[in-house]
Design a protein around this motif. Sequence first.
Motif, PDB file in Angstrom:
ATOM      1  N   GLU A 191       9.141  -9.028  14.769  1.00  0.00           N
ATOM      2  CA  GLU A 191       9.704  -7.652  13.781  1.00  0.00           C
ATOM      3  C   GLU A 191       7.289  -7.592  14.427  1.00  0.00           C
ATOM      4  N   THR A 192       8.067  -6.236  14.715  1.00  0.00           N
ATOM      5  CA  THR A 192       6.506  -5.090  15.059  1.00  0.00           C
ATOM      6  C   THR A 192       5.709  -4.490  13.539  1.00  0.00           C
ATOM      7  N   PRO A 193       4.468  -4.684  13.410  1.00  0.00           N
ATOM      8  CA  PRO A 193       4.078  -4.014  11.659  1.00  0.00           C
ATOM      9  C   PRO A 193       3.991  -2.809  11.887  1.00  0.00           C
ATOM     10  N   SER A 194       4.768  -1.960  11.336  1.00  0.00           N
ATOM     11  CA  SER A 194       4.195  -0.313  11.526  1.00  0.00           C
ATOM     12  C   SER A 194       3.012  -0.118  10.835  1.00  0.00           C
ATOM     13  N   ALA A 195       1.945   0.757  10.785  1.00  0.00           N
ATOM     14  CA  ALA A 195       1.366   1.166   9.729  1.00  0.00           C
ATOM     15  C   ALA A 195       1.863   2.982   8.954  1.00  0.00           C
ATOM     16  N   GLU A 196       2.689   3.297   9.169  1.00  0.00           N
ATOM     17  CA  GLU A 196       3.940   4.416   9.076  1.00  0.00           C
ATOM     18  C   GLU A 196       4.285   3.830   7.773  1.00  0.00           C
ATOM     19  N   ALA A 197       4.813   2.516   8.105  1.00  0.00           N
ATOM     20  CA  ALA A 197       5.783   2.370   6.655  1.00  0.00           C
ATOM     21  C   ALA A 197       5.166   2.039   5.541  1.00  0.00           C
ATOM     22  N   ASP A 198       3.564   2.505   5.418  1.00  0.00           N
ATOM     23  CA  ASP A 198       2.955   1.750   4.403  1.00  0.00           C
ATOM     24  C   ASP A 198       1.647   2.696   3.535  1.00  0.00           C
ATOM     25  N   GLU A 199       2.152   4.623   4.354  1.00  0.00           N
ATOM     26  CA  GLU A 199       1.747   5.682   4.478  1.00  0.00           C
ATOM     27  C   GLU A 199       2.794   6.096   2.856  1.00  0.00           C
ATOM     28  N   PRO A 200       1.637   6.728   2.006  1.00  0.00           N
ATOM     29  CA  PRO A 200       2.914   7.484   0.816  1.00  0.00           C
ATOM     30  C   PRO A 200       3.712   8.610   1.394  1.00  0.00           C
ATOM     31  N   ILE A 201       5.296   8.587   0.628  1.00  0.00           N
ATOM     32  CA  ILE A 201       5.372   9.436   1.555  1.00  0.00           C
ATOM     33  C   ILE A 201       5.371  11.099   0.148  1.00  0.00           C
ATOM     34  N   GLU A 202       5.238  12.274   0.316  1.00  0.00           N
ATOM     35  CA  GLU A 202       5.191  13.650  -0.496  1.00  0.00           C
ATOM     36  C   GLU A 202       5.975  13.891  -0.179  1.00  0.00           C
ATOM     37  N   LEU A 203       7.313  14.143  -1.862  1.00  0.00           N
ATOM     38  CA  LEU A 203       8.135  15.066  -1.555  1.00  0.00           C
ATOM     39  C   LEU A 203       7.831  16.309  -2.379  1.00  0.00           C
ATOM     40  N   VAL A 204       8.121  17.372  -2.196  1.00  0.00           N
ATOM     41  CA  VAL A 204       7.779  18.754  -2.343  1.00  0.00           C
ATOM     42  C   VAL A 204       9.488  19.117  -3.005  1.00  0.00           C
ATOM     43  N   VAL A 205       9.617  19.667  -3.949  1.00  0.00           N
ATOM     44  CA  VAL A 205      10.505  20.160  -5.176  1.00  0.00           C
ATOM     45  C   VAL A 205      10.264  21.938  -5.587  1.00  0.00           C
ATOM     46  N   THR A 206      10.933  22.529  -4.644  1.00  0.00           N
ATOM     47  CA  THR A 206      11.157  23.768  -5.566  1.00  0.00           C
ATOM     48  C   THR A 206      12.374  24.466  -5.889  1.00  0.00           C
TER      49      THR A 206
END
Length: 475
Positions: A191-206
Amino acid sequence: MKLDKLFQSLLLTSAIALLLGTPAKGEKVGEDVRETNNNIPQLSEIELPATSAMMLVQTPTNSPAQGDIIQVTGVQAKPTDKGVEVILQTPVGEQLQITNRSEGNNFIADISNAQLRLPSGDAFTFRSQKPVEAITEITVTNLDANTIRVTVTGEAGLPTVELFDSDEGLIFGLTPAATAMQPEPEQPTTETPSAEADEPIELVVTGEQDGYRVPNTSTVTRTDTPLRDIPQSIQIIPQEVLRDQRANITSALLNAPSVRNTAPSNFDALRLRVRGFVSTPTLNGFKESNVRVSNVGSDLTGIERIEILQGPNSILFGASSPGGTVNFVTKQPLRDPFYFIEATVGSFNFYRGEVDLSGPLDESKKVLYRLNASYRDQEFFTDFSKTTNLVIAPSLSFELGKNTNLTIEGIYKTLDQDNYNLGLPVVGTILTNPNGKIPRTRITNEGDLDVTTGMIAYRLEHKFSESWSLSNAFR
């Protein structure tokens, strides 16, 4: 039948008492047997037993005794590799009688000879919200005096259930529907640790507003203020109402109180009255100089909404009537492509076509356009009456900077009316006429109207901040 059995029982009791020498109730030893017989009550003196007393001694055959109820003293939900296990803690789990069924995504199991009770004797209810992924809820509760109900709700489908007996009690092995249908993925060796997995996901609802309510407007008051905070009588007739009602000016103004177009039905000129006063309309805040040759057509081509400011506050638009003013707001260019084409055919040789086109002219969407156009050819019930009307209303919008915008718009309109009706004389309609009654379809005047109007305007807007902006307009 009950009286006969009671009478036979009394006779049998007295006979046994005489044979054994035992005195019956109310009888003295050594006295004549006749005295004993006299103490036997008559049938009319016997007090019949109540029917409710017979019901009190009956015991239902299908109701188990208190000692047959199995007590479940605890419930646990433990996650597993496949899902979750629900454990009903009891030393005699193999004696539980289970009946199960399914309803949609719900697995329901009824245990008919058990109760949820703590060692202290208190009843309890177990509930687990989202114990594992794909299972919404697990509920274990007492359904009635001798039944436990276990309910498992799956998120995507009905979960798979297996039953096990153990020293802890009865175990329900639950596997969610998604896990049961999909094979287990192979685990990677490294397993290779990924920094992107810990980043929050922004959801934009229009979303798009779909309704008749307009919360605020800046055209009437010249300030961007919610209508609820303005102590003035303001009515907004939005585009949704105009579109759903297929309205023209006359029918659209019926949505506002004390505002009417008093022009005849075959008249394209405006004759607006607000609270009984004749009012000159405005277009984007500019007063129309001549109502008869107004840039606003009767069929509202290129009009986005109608704003009505009632009362003396209409002085905000310049010299006006004390009743109020009616302001027409034109349609503006859109950033997304929009195309609308419509054709209408009606009685009295009515033909009308309309187009509404809008969208960007460049890839960056800094130059936008909009084109509204309509043509109408119409006759009336009166003789030799006819109207043709052509309206072309183009507009361009330029984004000069991040906070600066320039809009250029124009209107070209031609109106041709032949023998428009100005009414009939009183003599021959209401009063008698020696020459006979005048038909309703008769035209008694030779009035014609042939008008061509044009308008070009610009509006320059610049925002200094969220609270300050500059707007300059010319027409």
